[in-house]
Design a protein around this motif. Structure first.
Motif, PDB file in Angstrom:
ATOM      1  N   LYS A  19      -0.911  -9.011  -6.295  1.00 48.21           N
ATOM      2  CA  LYS A  19      -2.105  -8.322  -5.786  1.00 48.21           C
ATOM      3  C   LYS A  19      -3.358  -8.553  -6.681  1.00 48.21           C
ATOM      4  O   LYS A  19      -4.265  -8.815  -6.017  1.00 48.21           O
ATOM      5  CB  LYS A  19      -1.813  -6.801  -5.761  1.00 48.21           C
ATOM      6  N   ASP A  23      -3.451 -12.015  -3.479  1.00 46.92           N
ATOM      7  CA  ASP A  23      -2.617 -12.215  -2.501  1.00 46.92           C
ATOM      8  C   ASP A  23      -1.697 -10.759  -2.055  1.00 46.92           C
ATOM      9  O   ASP A  23      -0.247 -10.833  -2.394  1.00 46.92           O
ATOM     10  CB  ASP A  23      -1.258 -13.136  -3.178  1.00 46.92           C
ATOM     11  N   PRO A  24      -2.254 -10.015  -1.638  1.00 44.79           N
ATOM     12  CA  PRO A  24      -1.652  -8.536  -1.083  1.00 44.79           C
ATOM     13  C   PRO A  24      -0.444  -8.898  -0.269  1.00 44.79           C
ATOM     14  O   PRO A  24       0.514  -8.301  -0.167  1.00 44.79           O
ATOM     15  CB  PRO A  24      -2.561  -7.740  -0.704  1.00 44.79           C
ATOM     16  N   GLY A  25      -0.598  -9.773   0.446  1.00 50.65           N
ATOM     17  CA  GLY A  25       0.347 -10.205   1.517  1.00 50.65           C
ATOM     18  C   GLY A  25       1.644 -10.676   1.084  1.00 50.65           C
ATOM     19  O   GLY A  25       2.785 -10.303   1.324  1.00 50.65           O
ATOM     20  N   ALA A  26       1.511 -11.519   0.086  1.00 49.04           N
ATOM     21  CA  ALA A  26       2.938 -11.653  -0.952  1.00 49.04           C
ATOM     22  C   ALA A  26       3.452 -10.747  -1.632  1.00 49.04           C
ATOM     23  O   ALA A  26       4.640 -10.524  -1.907  1.00 49.04           O
ATOM     24  CB  ALA A  26       2.566 -12.953  -1.743  1.00 49.04           C
ATOM     25  N   ARG A  28       3.515  -7.714  -0.509  1.00 51.12           N
ATOM     26  CA  ARG A  28       4.110  -6.568   0.218  1.00 51.12           C
ATOM     27  C   ARG A  28       5.624  -6.602   0.384  1.00 51.12           C
ATOM     28  O   ARG A  28       6.121  -5.508   0.099  1.00 51.12           O
ATOM     29  CB  ARG A  28       3.546  -6.630   1.702  1.00 51.12           C
ATOM     30  N   GLU A  32       8.358  -3.610  -0.631  1.00 53.08           N
ATOM     31  CA  GLU A  32       9.060  -3.047   0.178  1.00 53.08           C
ATOM     32  C   GLU A  32      10.573  -3.082  -0.317  1.00 53.08           C
ATOM     33  O   GLU A  32      11.233  -2.250  -0.213  1.00 53.08           O
ATOM     34  CB  GLU A  32       8.867  -3.657   1.569  1.00 53.08           C
ATOM     35  N   VAL A  59      -1.338  -1.445  -1.660  1.00 51.97           N
ATOM     36  CA  VAL A  59      -1.132  -2.860  -0.660  1.00 51.97           C
ATOM     37  C   VAL A  59      -1.339  -2.756   0.670  1.00 51.97           C
ATOM     38  O   VAL A  59      -2.277  -3.623   1.270  1.00 51.97           O
ATOM     39  CB  VAL A  59       0.164  -3.757  -1.189  1.00 51.97           C
ATOM     40  N   LEU A  60      -0.968  -1.906   1.398  1.00 47.55           N
ATOM     41  CA  LEU A  60      -0.932  -1.698   2.844  1.00 47.55           C
ATOM     42  C   LEU A  60      -2.435  -1.485   3.161  1.00 47.55           C
ATOM     43  O   LEU A  60      -3.187  -1.957   4.034  1.00 47.55           O
ATOM     44  CB  LEU A  60       0.069  -0.621   3.553  1.00 47.55           C
ATOM     45  N   GLU A  62      -4.881  -2.366   1.463  1.00 49.27           N
ATOM     46  CA  GLU A  62      -5.696  -3.769   1.187  1.00 49.27           C
ATOM     47  C   GLU A  62      -5.772  -4.669   2.313  1.00 49.27           C
ATOM     48  O   GLU A  62      -6.381  -5.563   2.774  1.00 49.27           O
ATOM     49  CB  GLU A  62      -5.359  -4.292   0.023  1.00 49.27           C
ATOM     50  N   LEU A  63      -4.296  -4.548   3.042  1.00 49.73           N
ATOM     51  CA  LEU A  63      -4.011  -5.483   4.138  1.00 49.73           C
ATOM     52  C   LEU A  63      -4.565  -4.752   5.643  1.00 49.73           C
ATOM     53  O   LEU A  63      -4.558  -5.366   6.680  1.00 49.73           O
ATOM     54  CB  LEU A  63      -2.464  -5.639   4.302  1.00 49.73           C
ATOM     55  N   ASP A  65      -3.768  -1.682   7.044  1.00 48.04           N
ATOM     56  CA  ASP A  65      -2.782  -0.867   7.586  1.00 48.04           C
ATOM     57  C   ASP A  65      -3.208   0.409   7.038  1.00 48.04           C
ATOM     58  O   ASP A  65      -2.547   1.111   6.312  1.00 48.04           O
ATOM     59  CB  ASP A  65      -1.231  -1.470   7.532  1.00 48.04           C
TER      60      ASP A  65
END
Length: 198
Positions: A19, A23-26, A28, A32, A59-60, A62-63, A65
């Protein structure tokens, strides 16, 4: 085993690193997985689970959601209030993160209330000049300004300017940004001459 409780914190730490690297997608899926491990090992209402909920909620957010982020952060906040107390620094941290998500969702009133609660806790627990407290002061100033309350935002921006000048000096970028924000708030109140000083 693969899902041993001791695996949760390292997964969360790796996710935090990802993060921070943008890279918050990585991050997540790691968060989880850490959340699933913590819930299984410690139950849905433990402080460990709250930490995982908080990380994943941030993180969600930042993405993009925001609904998912809000749900997880509200759960984390409820757990921390119940298990650690309403005056705990971890509770304040959850309030700040929730405020960020509410602000992004244009719920300015909810964000302001979260920031105000967090600030009150941090001032008592950390002191008025602690960097975390000053960040909350800044968050509150920005949301008051966004709500069209420049006169209420002004003393908070003044606190931020004073704290940044003390900590970083007058030429530091954060200090310059704080001066700019204060100048804009003054200009919004028709005090252009004062704004030029900043």
């Amino acid at each position: 085993g693969v899902e041993a409780p001791r695996l949760g914190p390292p997964l969360a730490n790796l996710a935090l690193l990802l993060k921070m690297q943008g890279d918050p997608g990585a991050a997540r899926p790691l968060l989880e997985r850490a959340l699933a491990i913590q819930e299984k090992a410690y139950g849905p209402d433990s402080p460990n689970t709250a930490a995982s909920l908080h990380g994943l909620g941030s993180v969600l957010g930042e993405l993009g959601d925001l609904a998912g982020a809000r749900e997880l952060l509200e759960r984390a906040l409820a757990i921390r209030e119940k298990s650690l107390g309403a005056e705990n620094e971890a509770t304040a941290s959850a309030l700040c993160s929730l405020g960020v998500v509410l602000e992004a969702a244009a719920d300015h009133e909810g964000a302001r209330q979260s920031y105000q609660r967090a600030l009150a806790i941090q001032e008592r627990a950390l002191g008025a000049q602690h960097p975390t407290t000053v960040l909350s002061v800044s968050n509150l100033a920005v949301i008051l300004w966004a709500e069209g309350r420049p006169a209420q935002a002004e003393p908070y921006f003044e606190r931020v300017v004073a704290a940044f000048e003390t900590c970083f000096g007058s030429s530091y970028p954060l200090t310059a940004r704080a001066h700019f924000n204060l100048a804009m708030v003054l200009a919004d109140q028709g005090r252009e001459e004062e704004a030029w000083v900043h």
